[in-house]
Design an enzyme around this catalytic site. Structure first.
Site, PDB file in Angstrom:
ATOM      1  CG  ASP A  67     -12.588  12.092 -54.893  1.00  0.00           C
ATOM      2  OD1 ASP A  67     -13.556  12.867 -55.074  1.00  0.00           O
ATOM      3  OD2 ASP A  67     -11.676  11.956 -55.717  1.00  0.00           O
ATOM      4  CG  ASN A 136      -1.768  12.052 -60.818  1.00  0.00           C
ATOM      5  OD1 ASN A 136      -2.942  11.821 -61.122  1.00  0.00           O
ATOM      6  ND2 ASN A 136      -1.388  12.205 -59.566  1.00  0.00           N
ATOM      7  CG  HIS A 138      -5.959  11.388 -59.682  1.00  0.00           C
ATOM      8  ND1 HIS A 138      -5.473  12.307 -58.770  1.00  0.00           N
ATOM      9  CD2 HIS A 138      -6.912  12.042 -60.373  1.00  0.00           C
ATOM     10  CE1 HIS A 138      -6.124  13.436 -58.914  1.00  0.00           C
ATOM     11  NE2 HIS A 138      -6.995  13.315 -59.883  1.00  0.00           N
ATOM     12  CD  GLU A 143      -3.118  11.320 -56.211  1.00  0.00           C
ATOM     13  OE1 GLU A 143      -3.266  11.239 -57.443  1.00  0.00           O
ATOM     14  OE2 GLU A 143      -2.969  12.413 -55.632  1.00  0.00           O
TER      15      GLU A 143
END
Ligand code: PGA
Length: 242
Positions: A67, A136, A138, A143
């Protein structure tokens, strides 16, 4: 899924590096997926040391980073491209044309994500993808949400993710870009082998949910449970809720 727990974060990272070196030894033209973040820093340090000791030849390898922040790219202080140059690319003999990072500054991000997927396809897909996990759940910048994208796409970053990246922006999370480009979950799960590295107490809860909880797009890393060839390297703290 093969889960190994080590006595320290450094040992877990070195074990992950050992697996990368085994794969590279067996296949010098290895196609690697690479993460950024604090967790893989000691892994990259171990790979650089191995290269300097003559134990790792990257000259035929190809890499694709997971990313990049939208709006940032080569030469920008907070970009993942700059992170990769600092921690790996500048210190090993990867051919620059085969070290791929999404260009967050591309004029047309749609063309950029399509070209990235085409490059991954032309390389034959990922042999080995190294992953970190967000607090979280990801993977890359995929996400949590009601749906996930299969291919490289544009994402809106959660506030928690922007806060977790504040360190790259002088500690000011408001300077962290609001959007990013990320490899999709389909490409990640299409890798022939997955290596997940997660260390520290802050990851314990999400590691347990991802590896032992129900499979759900609300915890993107839980999808790893369907992959046939996943190794997980944890330190004691990261494993403490399993
Ligand atoms: P971290 O990031 O290694 O900095 O915790 C991991 C991730 O968000 O994927």
């Amino acid at each position: 899924m093969h889960i190994s727990t080590y006595s320290s974060a450094d040992r877990a990272a070195r074990a992950a590096a050992t697996r990368v070196l085994e794969c590279l030894g067996a296949n010098p033209a290895l196609v690697l997926g690479l993460p950024t973040g604090l967790t893989p820093v000691p892994l990259y340090r171990a790979l650089v040391r191995a290269h300097q000791a003559g134990r790792a030849d990257f000259s035929l390898a190809t890499t694709f980073n997971l990313d990049e922040f939208l709006g940032l790219g080569r030469g920008d202080a907070g970009s993942y491209r700059t992170f990769m140059e600092a921690h790996l690319f500048a210190h090993v003999n990867l051919a620059p044309r085969r070290a791929h990072v999404l260009d967050g500054r591309a004029k047309d991000w749609r063309a950029e994500v399509e070209a990235y997927d085409a490059r991954i396809r032309r390389a034959g897909g990922l042999d080995l993808v190294i992953l970190g996990i967000g607090r979280n759940g990801h993977l890359g910048f995929n996400e949590p949400g009601p749906t996930l994208a299969a291919r490289t796409h544009r994402v809106t970053l959660r506030a928690t993710t922007r806060r977790a990246n504040a360190g790259l922006f002088d500690g000011d999370w408001r300077r962290v870009p609001t959007h990013a480009l990320s490899m999709g979950i389909g490409t990640i799960l299409g890798a022939r082998e997955v290596l997940l590295l997660a260390t520290g107490r802050s990851k314990a809860r999400i590691v347990a949910r991802a590896l032992r909880g129900p499979i759900t797009t609300r915890v993107p890393a839980s999808l790893l449970q369907v992959h046939p060839n996943v190794s997980v390297c944890l330190d004691r703290e990261g494993a403490s809720a399993l």
